[in-house]
Design a protein around this motif. Structure first.
Motif, short mmCIF file in Angstrom:
data_model
loop_
_atom_site.label_atom_id
_atom_site.label_comp_id
_atom_site.label_asym_id
_atom_site.label_seq_id
_atom_site.Cartn_x
_atom_site.Cartn_y
_atom_site.Cartn_z
N GLU A 53 0.82 -1.21 0.00
CA GLU A 53 0.00 0.00 0.00
C GLU A 53 0.85 1.25 0.00
O GLU A 53 0.62 2.18 -0.79
CB GLU A 53 -0.93 0.00 1.22
CG GLU A 53 -1.78 1.25 1.32
CD GLU A 53 -2.80 1.19 2.44
OE1 GLU A 53 -3.28 2.27 2.86
OE2 GLU A 53 -3.13 0.07 2.89
N PHE A 76 -8.11 1.05 0.87
CA PHE A 76 -7.07 1.92 0.33
C PHE A 76 -7.62 3.32 0.07
O PHE A 76 -7.03 4.32 0.49
CB PHE A 76 -6.53 1.31 -0.98
CG PHE A 76 -5.45 2.14 -1.64
CD1 PHE A 76 -4.12 1.87 -1.38
CD2 PHE A 76 -5.77 3.18 -2.51
CE1 PHE A 76 -3.11 2.62 -1.99
CE2 PHE A 76 -4.78 3.93 -3.11
CZ PHE A 76 -3.44 3.66 -2.85
N TRP A 112 -9.15 -2.46 -2.04
CA TRP A 112 -9.21 -1.12 -2.63
C TRP A 112 -10.18 -0.21 -1.91
O TRP A 112 -9.99 1.01 -1.88
CB TRP A 112 -9.54 -1.21 -4.12
CG TRP A 112 -8.44 -1.81 -4.94
CD1 TRP A 112 -8.43 -3.00 -5.60
CD2 TRP A 112 -7.15 -1.23 -5.18
NE1 TRP A 112 -7.23 -3.21 -6.22
CE2 TRP A 112 -6.42 -2.13 -5.99
CE3 TRP A 112 -6.53 -0.04 -4.78
CZ2 TRP A 112 -5.12 -1.88 -6.42
CZ3 TRP A 112 -5.23 0.21 -5.20
CH2 TRP A 112 -4.54 -0.69 -6.01
#
Length: 371
Positions: free
Chosen positions: A205, A248, A245
Motif C-alpha cells: 500500500e 485503500f 481497494w
C-alpha cells in the motif's frame, strides 16, 4: 499511431520483458537514432531494453545506426545493483549502530519482485527512508562514513559516496494540503531479504502511495519518466487481486488524497491500455469517476512527454490538487531555496505569474470524494 504512443509500447514491453514484441515496437520508431536514444534515456528505458534483448536481437531487427547506439550503452561500465546493495547494507549497519532505523525504498525490492532479478531494474542511486526525528543523526552518521552532502529538496537529502548517490528521505511525500502520518508507514513495513541482505521496506500500500504521489508531482512539473509509470503498472498488476481497494481509498480520502490517486491510477491504466489486467482496481475507480479529470489519448501523452514548466501540465495538476495552489507553489519554491534564486529573471517571474493565474482559472469543482 503517433511516435509517443510507440514509445509507450516500448516501455510496456520492456517492463514486461517481452523480447519479441519489444523489438517489434522498437522497429516501429521513426525518429532518427540520436533522438530515439535521447527519448529512451530521458525516460530511463535504455537499460531495461538491453536487459530484455540480446545484441543479436537488436542487430538483426534494427537499423545499424540504432543498434550500434544501443550496444555502446551496453558496453558502458555501469555499477551493478549488487554493488549498490552491498553499499546500502554497509550504510544500514552504520546507521543501525547509531540507533537509526531505515526503510529501503523502490529500486531493489521492485527489481526482484517485478523485473525478475536484482539486476532486472537497473538503478543509479539508493533511496532510503528515516524517521523525521532521526534525520539529523542519520546525516551525521553518513558524513562520518564518507558521504558528502550534495543537495536537498522538500522530501530528501542527497549524498554521494564516491560515485554512488544516496537519497535519504525524511518523508514519502508532503505538501501544504496533505500530510502522510509517519507511524502507519513504519508500523506496516515488511521484512525482506534480497541477495542475502536483510532489510525492511514499505508495504504494498505505501509503495503505491510513494510511486503515485511522486508521479503526480513530476507530471505537474514536466519531469515524468516512463519507467516510473511502468513501475506503478507492474506493481498494480501484481497486487490488484489482493489489495483491499475500499480500504485503500478510504485511507486516502481521510488524507484528502483520494482524487489524486484516482487520477494517477486511471492515467496509468489508460496510458498502457490495461483495463483487463486490473479488474478490481478498475471497478473501484468507477466509484470515483466524479473525481477523475477526463483526458483524451493525446492529452495523456502530452502530460507524460511534456517538457518542464508546461502550462497544460500545471493546469491538470491544479484541477486535482486538494488545497491552495498559492501555498503549494510557495512551498515548492521554498524547498529549492536558495539554489532557485539563481534562475530568477523578469521573464521567468512574468511566466510564473501567468501560469499561476492559469492554474487558478483551471480549477474545477472536482470533489475528492466518490460518486
Amino acid at each position: 499511431m503517433s511516435e509517443r504512443e510507440r514509445y509507450v509500447q516500448v516501455a510496456r514491453h520492456a517492463g514486461r520483458r517481452h523480447s519479441g514484441p519489444l523489438v517489434e515496437a522498437l522497429q516501429r520508431l521513426t525518429e532518427d537514432p540520436d533522438e530515439i536514444i535521447r527519448v529512451l534515456g530521458t525516460h530511463r528505458l535504455i537499460r531495461l531494453i538491453l536487459n530484455a534483448t540480446s545484441a543479436e536481437d537488436l542487430s538483426r531487427a534494427l537499423a545499424p545506426a540504432l543498434a550500434e547506439r544501443f550496444e555502446s550503452w551496453r558496453a558502458k561500465p555501469w555499477p551493478s545493483n549488487a554493488a549498490l546493495l552491498r553499499t546500502f547494507d554497509e550504510l544500514q549497519r552504520h546507521l543501525a549502530a547509531a540507533g537509526v532505523n531505515v526503510l529501503l525504498l523502490k529500486g531493489f525490492p521492485l527489481a526482484v519482485r517485478l523485473y525478475g532479478s536484482l539486476e532486472g531494474r537497473p538503478q543509479h542511486d539508493i533511496d532510503l527512508l528515516v524517521r523525521q526525528n532521526d534525520r539529523r543523526r542519520a546525516s551525521a552518521v553518513l558524513r562520518t562514513h564518507g558521504c558528502v552532502r550534495l543537495g536537498y529538496d522538500a522530501h530528501a537529502v542527497t549524498f554521494a559516496l564516491a560515485t554512488i548517490k544516496l537519497d535519504v528521505h525524511r518523508c514519502l511525500r508532503g505538501a501544504p494540503a496533505f500530510h502522510l502520518e509517519e507511524r502507519p508507514i513504519w508500523d506496516e513495513a515488511v521484512d525482506l531479504t534480497i541477495d542475502g541482505v536483510r532489510c525492511r521496506t514499505l508495504s504494498d500500500e505505501w509503495t503505491i502511495v510513494l510511486i503515485a504521489l511522486s508521479i503526480f508531482e513530476e507530471l505537474a512539473h514536466g519531469s515524468t519518466q516512463l519507467r516510473a509509470l511502468v513501475d506503478l503498472y507492474l506493481l498494480l498488476r501484481d497486487v490488484d487481486a489482493r489489495v483491499d481497494w475500499d480500504r485503500f481509498f478510504a485511507r486516502r480520502d481521510a488524507a484528502r488524497l483520494a482524487g489524486v490517486f484516482a487520477n494517477v491510477l486511471m492515467l496509468v491504466i489508460e496510458l498502457f491500455e490495461v483495463r483487463d489486467e486490473l479488474p478490481h482496481l478498475v471497478s473501484m475507480l468507477a466509484a470515483w469517476r466524479s473525481a477523475i479529470v477526463p483526458l483524451t489519448a493525446d492529452e495523456r501523452l502530452t502530460l507524460v512527454f511534456a517538457p518542464p514548466r508546461t502550462p497544460a501540465n500545471l493546469r491538470w495538476f491544479a484541477r486535482i490538487y486538494p488545497g491552495s495552489l498559492a501555498r503549494y507553489l510557495a512551498a515548492f519554491w521554498w524547498a529549492g531555496f536558495p539554489a532557485n534564486v539563481r534562475d530568477v529573471s523578469v521573464r521567468r517571474l512574468i511566466s510564473g505569474g501567468r501560469v499561476a493565474w492559469q492554474m487558478r482559472v483551471a480549477r474545477a469543482p472536482h470533489s475528492a470524494g466518490g460518486a
